[in-house]
Design a protein around this motif. Sequence first.
Motif, PDB file in Angstrom:
ATOM      1  N   UNK A 182       0.962  -1.219   0.188  1.00 40.05           N
ATOM      2  CA  UNK A 182       0.216   0.018  -0.065  1.00 40.05           C
ATOM      3  C   UNK A 182       1.013   1.560  -0.243  1.00 40.05           C
ATOM      4  N   UNK A 183       0.783   2.058  -1.053  1.00 43.26           N
ATOM      5  CA  UNK A 183       1.853   3.135  -1.329  1.00 43.26           C
ATOM      6  C   UNK A 183       0.910   4.642  -0.998  1.00 43.26           C
ATOM      7  N   UNK A 184       1.569   5.254  -0.304  1.00 43.90           N
ATOM      8  CA  UNK A 184       0.987   6.642   0.028  1.00 43.90           C
ATOM      9  C   UNK A 184       2.090   7.750  -0.301  1.00 43.90           C
ATOM     10  N   UNK A 185       1.874   8.378  -0.898  1.00 49.50           N
ATOM     11  CA  UNK A 185       2.895   9.681  -1.312  1.00 49.50           C
ATOM     12  C   UNK A 185       2.240  11.068  -0.774  1.00 49.50           C
ATOM     13  N   UNK A 186       3.142  11.958  -0.784  1.00 47.40           N
ATOM     14  CA  UNK A 186       2.727  13.259  -0.354  1.00 47.40           C
ATOM     15  C   UNK A 186       2.173  13.209   1.161  1.00 47.40           C
ATOM     16  N   UNK A 187       2.708  12.203   1.779  1.00 45.47           N
ATOM     17  CA  UNK A 187       2.307  11.616   3.310  1.00 45.47           C
ATOM     18  C   UNK A 187       3.460  12.119   4.392  1.00 45.47           C
ATOM     19  N   UNK A 188       3.029  12.930   5.112  1.00 43.13           N
ATOM     20  CA  UNK A 188       3.974  13.254   6.237  1.00 43.13           C
ATOM     21  C   UNK A 188       3.750  12.650   7.598  1.00 43.13           C
ATOM     22  N   UNK A 189       4.823  12.041   8.042  1.00 43.42           N
ATOM     23  CA  UNK A 189       4.525  11.333   9.225  1.00 43.42           C
ATOM     24  C   UNK A 189       4.884  12.091  10.166  1.00 43.42           C
ATOM     25  N   UNK A 190       3.863  12.336  11.249  1.00 41.04           N
ATOM     26  CA  UNK A 190       4.070  13.268  12.523  1.00 41.04           C
ATOM     27  C   UNK A 190       4.695  12.529  13.792  1.00 41.04           C
ATOM     28  N   UNK A 191       4.425  11.250  13.910  1.00 43.28           N
ATOM     29  CA  UNK A 191       4.827  10.611  15.102  1.00 43.28           C
ATOM     30  C   UNK A 191       4.776   9.274  15.051  1.00 43.28           C
ATOM     31  N   UNK A 192       5.297   8.560  16.247  1.00 42.28           N
ATOM     32  CA  UNK A 192       4.905   7.139  16.433  1.00 42.28           C
ATOM     33  C   UNK A 192       4.302   7.036  17.756  1.00 42.28           C
ATOM     34  N   UNK A 193       3.292   6.227  17.715  1.00 40.65           N
ATOM     35  CA  UNK A 193       2.561   5.848  18.881  1.00 40.65           C
ATOM     36  C   UNK A 193       2.660   4.395  19.484  1.00 40.65           C
ATOM     37  N   UNK A 194       2.905   4.902  20.855  1.00 44.56           N
ATOM     38  CA  UNK A 194       3.274   3.693  21.561  1.00 44.56           C
ATOM     39  C   UNK A 194       2.305   2.806  22.196  1.00 44.56           C
ATOM     40  N   UNK A 195       2.566   1.843  22.698  1.00 45.31           N
ATOM     41  CA  UNK A 195       1.485   0.819  23.501  1.00 45.31           C
ATOM     42  C   UNK A 195       1.103   1.412  24.629  1.00 45.31           C
ATOM     43  N   UNK A 196       0.016   1.009  25.357  1.00 44.99           N
ATOM     44  CA  UNK A 196      -0.390   1.492  26.563  1.00 44.99           C
ATOM     45  C   UNK A 196       0.433   1.317  27.626  1.00 44.99           C
ATOM     46  N   UNK A 197       1.504   0.051  27.807  1.00 42.86           N
ATOM     47  CA  UNK A 197       2.551  -0.089  28.559  1.00 42.86           C
ATOM     48  C   UNK A 197       3.808   0.650  28.208  1.00 42.86           C
ATOM     49  N   UNK A 198       3.952   1.338  27.256  1.00 44.75           N
ATOM     50  CA  UNK A 198       4.936   2.240  26.782  1.00 44.75           C
ATOM     51  C   UNK A 198       6.255   1.077  26.328  1.00 44.75           C
ATOM     52  N   UNK A 199       5.998   0.001  25.968  1.00 47.15           N
ATOM     53  CA  UNK A 199       6.939  -1.007  25.808  1.00 47.15           C
ATOM     54  C   UNK A 199       7.407  -0.872  24.523  1.00 47.15           C
ATOM     55  N   UNK A 200       6.595  -0.462  23.430  1.00 44.45           N
ATOM     56  CA  UNK A 200       7.018  -0.731  21.876  1.00 44.45           C
ATOM     57  C   UNK A 200       6.040   0.416  21.096  1.00 44.45           C
ATOM     58  N   UNK A 201       6.366   0.534  19.718  1.00 43.28           N
ATOM     59  CA  UNK A 201       5.587   1.343  18.874  1.00 43.28           C
ATOM     60  C   UNK A 201       4.404   0.430  18.390  1.00 43.28           C
ATOM     61  N   UNK A 202       3.208   0.969  18.462  1.00 47.98           N
ATOM     62  CA  UNK A 202       1.997   0.303  17.859  1.00 47.98           C
ATOM     63  C   UNK A 202       1.258   0.952  16.666  1.00 47.98           C
ATOM     64  N   UNK A 203       1.943   2.062  16.329  1.00 44.34           N
ATOM     65  CA  UNK A 203       1.264   2.822  15.229  1.00 44.34           C
ATOM     66  C   UNK A 203       2.021   3.962  14.687  1.00 44.34           C
ATOM     67  N   UNK A 204       1.761   4.373  13.454  1.00 44.20           N
ATOM     68  CA  UNK A 204       2.520   5.389  12.789  1.00 44.20           C
ATOM     69  C   UNK A 204       1.305   6.503  12.572  1.00 44.20           C
ATOM     70  N   UNK A 205       1.435   7.621  13.134  1.00 44.50           N
ATOM     71  CA  UNK A 205       0.606   8.710  13.285  1.00 44.50           C
ATOM     72  C   UNK A 205       0.976   9.704  11.994  1.00 44.50           C
ATOM     73  N   UNK A 206       0.214  10.168  11.176  1.00 42.06           N
ATOM     74  CA  UNK A 206       0.477  10.858   9.935  1.00 42.06           C
ATOM     75  C   UNK A 206      -0.136  12.018  10.235  1.00 42.06           C
ATOM     76  N   UNK A 207       0.323  13.223   9.433  1.00 42.80           N
ATOM     77  CA  UNK A 207       0.016  14.458   9.938  1.00 42.80           C
ATOM     78  C   UNK A 207      -1.485  14.980  10.016  1.00 42.80           C
ATOM     79  N   UNK A 208      -2.260  14.140   9.154  1.00 41.12           N
ATOM     80  CA  UNK A 208      -3.699  14.392   9.402  1.00 41.12           C
ATOM     81  C   UNK A 208      -4.276  13.725  10.425  1.00 41.12           C
ATOM     82  N   UNK A 209      -3.582  13.321  11.133  1.00 44.68           N
ATOM     83  CA  UNK A 209      -4.103  12.459  12.233  1.00 44.68           C
ATOM     84  C   UNK A 209      -4.421  11.167  12.090  1.00 44.68           C
ATOM     85  N   UNK A 210      -4.390  10.617  10.948  1.00 46.76           N
ATOM     86  CA  UNK A 210      -4.671   9.179  10.798  1.00 46.76           C
ATOM     87  C   UNK A 210      -3.573   8.378  11.278  1.00 46.76           C
TER      88      UNK A 210
END
Length: 430
Positions: free
Chosen positions: A209-237
């Motif tokens: 799945x390819x997304x261009x013109x797609x700015x990544x804002x940050x990484x979302x950690x798990x509730x226990x803060x042990x690992x990354x669970x998601x990638x957050x885009x600039x639009x909040x998705x």
Amino acid sequence: MVAVGGAKEIVVIGGGTAGVRLAQRLAATAPADAVNLTLLGEEPHAPYNRVLLAEVLAGRYGPEVIALPPVPDGERRGVRAVRIDRADRLVRCADGGVVPYDRLVLATGSNPVLPPLRGLRRPDHDGLPEGVHAFRTMDDCLALSAAVRPGTRAVVIGGGLLGVSAARALAERGAQVVLAQQGEYLMERQLDRAGSRLLKAQLEAWGVEVHTECRVRGLVRTADDTRVAAVELADGFRLDAELTVLACGVRPRTGLARAAGLDVRRGVVVDDELRTSDPHIHAIGDCAEHDERLYGLAGAALEQADVLARLLTVDPSARYTGTRSLTRLTLGALSPEARPDGPTEASPEVPLDLAAFGETTPLPGDDTVQLTDATRGTYRKVVVRGDRLVGGVLLGDLATVGTLARTWEDDVPLPPTTPLLHLLTPDGGS
């Protein structure tokens, strides 16, 4: 201090493509007993071809397959140089060792760029969070390979050459891959928009799945803060991610040179003798900046190593005047088991071959010839300026690449009677 007389002590810092090629050429060209060579490689692995790491990640090759030819005596693995003592001509290492030199060669390569993403770093934690990987070294590759499983949700950040290769390799392993590219199109440094569209279509056919013109804002950690669970885009998705791969480019590794007081701009500045601001120290490969240019390509690293080997041994007049490098990439056919829709007899998979060279975006007044075959998934384009071939892109059909590349590298005038369309025929206009 290095003793006067006897064999010349040449120390190479860096066990990658440039450093290993230099060591091999020095062994081949230096008169007997004229050179004592020491090659310091920080990685514990045997030197390897970094270009083929994606093939190891895909499971096509084992690490031993991409090993470079053996280095002559003098190689030291797992040794990190930490300081250059220019006054006494010594290299000081992390293990306490000290290596004297008459000539020192920096072949330190480059480091992956780690983007300023929220959640990527914590003040109380060294390294990357669990689930996040760079993709630059054999250790990176082996860690990713151990973590990926069929169905693993993987997000690759960066749509350049490295990101495309990583996404394709992860898809081969059966991962559900999303490729997020901030720029307008994939592989912006090598391709034009039309070529990138074809590449994107092929990746999507392979289940990426390819997304261009797609700015990544940050990484979302798990509730226990042990690992990354998601990638957050600039639009909040948010993109769910069990694995996150950082393929955001590379930066010349210049820390040693800078700390030693050498002239460093974007890279370690060298002249046509590949000599830094200290006449006893040279630099080659990804870390070297020649004539205000960083290459970051294996072809340039090899050519620089060859020139420097001649200069240090048999030909003091040898000079490096720049490299006209061609980028090639083969994305192997997806195995039937790894297809997103499972094994099928329809539309047999074929690899995608890509080659790009020179200036692929024409300037006003340039002539351009393009041939596209949507059925076969091929695209060919050349850019001509005056009577010179200045660039080209070939995807899916590389029948003309040899002749085109030679014409471009030699920088010779095109025959005035040759129709430009003939450049894209199998004989390339020869």
